[in-house]
Design a protein around this motif. Sequence first.
Motif, PDB file in Angstrom:
ATOM      1  N   ALA A   1      -1.089  -6.354  -5.589  1.00 53.00           N
ATOM      2  CA  ALA A   1      -0.640  -5.028  -5.187  1.00 53.00           C
ATOM      3  C   ALA A   1      -0.374  -4.210  -6.447  1.00 53.00           C
ATOM      4  N   LEU A   2      -0.530  -2.892  -6.346  1.00 57.79           N
ATOM      5  CA  LEU A   2      -0.389  -2.018  -7.499  1.00 57.79           C
ATOM      6  C   LEU A   2       1.075  -1.698  -7.764  1.00 57.79           C
ATOM      7  N   LEU A   3       1.549  -2.035  -8.960  1.00 59.21           N
ATOM      8  CA  LEU A   3       2.916  -1.724  -9.368  1.00 59.21           C
ATOM      9  C   LEU A   3       3.027  -0.255  -9.764  1.00 59.21           C
ATOM     10  N   SER A   4       4.252   0.260  -9.774  1.00 61.36           N
ATOM     11  CA  SER A   4       4.442   1.669 -10.120  1.00 61.36           C
ATOM     12  C   SER A   4       4.034   1.957 -11.556  1.00 61.36           C
ATOM     13  N   GLY A   5       3.987   0.944 -12.395  1.00 65.63           N
ATOM     14  CA  GLY A   5       3.577   1.144 -13.784  1.00 65.63           C
ATOM     15  C   GLY A   5       2.078   1.237 -13.978  1.00 65.63           C
ATOM     16  N   GLY A   6       1.295   0.987 -12.915  1.00 71.69           N
ATOM     17  CA  GLY A   6      -0.146   1.124 -13.006  1.00 71.69           C
ATOM     18  C   GLY A   6      -0.910  -0.181 -13.124  1.00 71.69           C
ATOM     19  N   SER A   7      -0.217  -1.314 -13.181  1.00 73.08           N
ATOM     20  CA  SER A   7      -0.888  -2.612 -13.255  1.00 73.08           C
ATOM     21  C   SER A   7      -0.768  -3.327 -11.916  1.00 73.08           C
ATOM     22  N   TYR A   8      -1.650  -4.311 -11.706  1.00 73.33           N
ATOM     23  CA  TYR A   8      -1.615  -5.088 -10.467  1.00 73.33           C
ATOM     24  C   TYR A   8      -0.859  -6.393 -10.685  1.00 73.33           C
ATOM     25  N   SER A   9      -0.162  -6.833  -9.652  1.00 73.07           N
ATOM     26  CA  SER A   9       0.596  -8.074  -9.740  1.00 73.07           C
ATOM     27  C   SER A   9       0.310  -8.938  -8.526  1.00 73.07           C
TER      28      SER A   9
ATOM     29  N   LEU B   1       6.550  -0.658  -6.188  1.00 70.95           N
ATOM     30  CA  LEU B   1       5.114  -0.635  -5.992  1.00 70.95           C
ATOM     31  C   LEU B   1       4.623   0.800  -5.913  1.00 70.95           C
ATOM     32  N   SER B   2       3.403   1.039  -6.390  1.00 69.67           N
ATOM     33  CA  SER B   2       2.798   2.361  -6.238  1.00 69.67           C
ATOM     34  C   SER B   2       2.493   2.605  -4.767  1.00 69.67           C
ATOM     35  N   SER B   3       2.689   3.834  -4.345  1.00 71.78           N
ATOM     36  CA  SER B   3       2.534   4.145  -2.929  1.00 71.78           C
ATOM     37  C   SER B   3       1.952   5.532  -2.755  1.00 71.78           C
ATOM     38  N   LEU B   4       1.191   5.706  -1.688  1.00 75.24           N
ATOM     39  CA  LEU B   4       0.712   7.020  -1.304  1.00 75.24           C
ATOM     40  C   LEU B   4       1.890   7.930  -0.965  1.00 75.24           C
ATOM     41  N   GLY B   5       2.972   7.356  -0.510  1.00 80.97           N
ATOM     42  CA  GLY B   5       4.193   8.119  -0.301  1.00 80.97           C
ATOM     43  C   GLY B   5       4.406   8.637   1.097  1.00 80.97           C
ATOM     44  N   LEU B   6       3.803   8.026   2.094  1.00 81.18           N
ATOM     45  CA  LEU B   6       4.035   8.473   3.469  1.00 81.18           C
ATOM     46  C   LEU B   6       5.498   8.278   3.833  1.00 81.18           C
ATOM     47  N   LYS B   7       6.079   9.305   4.400  1.00 82.10           N
ATOM     48  CA  LYS B   7       7.496   9.216   4.771  1.00 82.10           C
ATOM     49  C   LYS B   7       7.684   8.639   6.167  1.00 82.10           C
ATOM     50  N   SER B   8       6.626   8.640   6.954  1.00 77.63           N
ATOM     51  CA  SER B   8       6.698   8.016   8.276  1.00 77.63           C
ATOM     52  C   SER B   8       5.302   7.602   8.672  1.00 77.63           C
ATOM     53  N   HIS B   9       5.210   6.614   9.531  1.00 84.86           N
ATOM     54  CA  HIS B   9       3.902   6.108   9.934  1.00 84.86           C
ATOM     55  C   HIS B   9       3.164   7.077  10.840  1.00 84.86           C
ATOM     56  N   SER B  10       3.860   8.098  11.339  1.00 87.74           N
ATOM     57  CA  SER B  10       3.204   9.058  12.217  1.00 87.74           C
ATOM     58  C   SER B  10       2.427  10.102  11.431  1.00 87.74           C
TER      59      SER B  10
ATOM     60  N   SER C   1       1.844   1.724   5.351  1.00 84.88           N
ATOM     61  CA  SER C   1       3.021   2.349   4.733  1.00 84.88           C
ATOM     62  C   SER C   1       2.681   3.086   3.450  1.00 84.88           C
ATOM     63  N   GLY C   2       1.410   3.028   3.015  1.00 85.12           N
ATOM     64  CA  GLY C   2       0.998   3.760   1.830  1.00 85.12           C
ATOM     65  C   GLY C   2       0.826   2.919   0.586  1.00 85.12           C
ATOM     66  N   LEU C   3       1.096   1.604   0.652  1.00 83.73           N
ATOM     67  CA  LEU C   3       0.948   0.747  -0.516  1.00 83.73           C
ATOM     68  C   LEU C   3      -0.520   0.511  -0.833  1.00 83.73           C
TER      69      LEU C   3
END
Length: 595
Positions: free
Chosen positions: A81-89, A100-109, A204-206
């Motif tokens: 999964a992509l970490l917020s620093g830009g690397s994968y773990s 974790l880096s995320s698209l940032g959706l605030k709700s699943h709707s 969830s945007g991950l």
Amino acid sequence: TKFKAYVGGFGCVSPDTKVWTESGLIRISEITKPTRVLSWNDKNQKYQLSLTGGAFPKGRANLYRVVTKQGQFDASGEHQALLSGGSYSPVKNLYAGQKLSSLGLKSHSETPAFYYAKRLLSHYSIVNKNSMRDYANKARTYGQQFLAKKETSSGFTHLDKCNKQLFGEPFLDSDEILSVSIKNKSEPYYDMQVLDTNNYICESGLIHHNSGKTFIGCTDLLLFAGKHPKAPQAYFGCTYPSIRDIFYPTLEEAGHLLGFKVDIKTGNKECHLYRNGFYYGTIICRSMDNPGSIVGFKVARALVDEIDTLNKDKAALAWRKIIARLRFTIPNVVNGVGVTTTPEGFLFVYDKFKKEPTESYSMVQASTYENAKYLPDDYISSLLESYPEQIAQAYINGDFVNLTSGRVYTGYDRILNGSDRVWIPGEPVYIGMDFNVGQMAAVVHVKENGNPIAVDEIMGALDTPAMIESIKQRYPNTTIRIYPDASGGSRKSVDASKTDLLLLEREGWTICADKKNPFVKDRVMAVNHAFCNTSGDRVYKVNTDRCPTYADCLEQQIYNDSGEPDKKGGKDHANDAGGYFIAQDYPIDRPVANY
């Protein structure tokens, strides 16, 4: 160790994981055809819609559950999964409090289109506020139409333009991990190759990364180059087209993640590595299909890919040639070779790395499945249920299994595949037929709810006219479809196969046959899959009272010393006859992704 083998692929997520696609949220296990998915491009730091050939199962494992503030997902320990620093773990290395880096959706709707329209509106609130508000409304409308499958093909160009603008701003948020735990039962997990970006975005945007054996091997070469600049290395593929289609793009991907620029010299079949403007070495690429060409250079390290696609003798010769190239010396460094392969049976890798390994050999085994983009057109690239049990163990779970010895029809069970079904007068019949002088064989089937049932057999007929008379007596006044042996030659009951087929056609029966028979391996696989797939489904049944010879042959036919179904024991005729019908009407599904 000096020689390390990676058997199988690594990682991915629970089949229930929902992925953002061009048609909205879809479970990864239900993405069974070429589909565009929402993806994050590490190179240009933008979102985009990227094509996947479809998801595929990779095996079973005790999955990890990662719970974040925005949601949760289940994945294998090696999944990245992509970490917020830009690397994968790898998931197994994640811990509570990490981001974790995320698209940032605030709700699943929220749809990604609607969410990003809002973000763009907020981002440009000072400049061009009115035009951005108008654009946000259009983006929301088109996004919702697209995700609801209401967009027509004529609107795709407009929508693609909209998406390029929509995902043109790198709004990459973070999502904090609340807990990471391993589950106490083995579960299946799925993966899918995404072109260009090699990642996809879950509900969830991950951002999830897909990678396999070759990616790990490429990473190994690049790490070695970073530690030992200018040391020559080598990559050995099964053919030059596979080097072009698999190694080059995978090395570029791994190189980008590790800060390398990869300059591919296709004419010389070399890859030159650069980082921060400095030259870090060359990777020489050669094909193992011609071991004699592996001469005239020396390297410190090598990667050998899919060596088990060669026969044992050629693989052993190629291996000797390869290790003889490890002549470039570096003080205090042991030269070595990494091997990545799919287990194709008890072949070279099994003998060298598992059966009798020395201290110089070690092996990492994991589940695997080759991506459709990188496979020959006739290779199986389908879902788990498309495989009989043994094939799945080898190609999906990464196990070494015997694919060419023992019983041929391992999926058949006299009890579990048994039926008392008989032919009902007037019911259509589907007859698989094998032509042999004095040994004509036919297996008669009906279909119930679309599934095949063998309800009768005709064995030992003298020739085709005799077989025709038997069929006419047993099945009058009904629709008859014949699935014959399509090959010609001396085994025919009359002068040539065209004559055999012409006699059958004259009766008004429908002949279902291609110009040539399916490959024996494909026919056997189709029959085994129909008898029992890896999900335990048994769609093909046999009335053993009405088909005693067929049932015996299914239980008793074995592979010969050459790894082919044995024809000397007399157990092949009935099986061939039944197999022609199954291979024609119930073939292994081979979806092809045309990119």
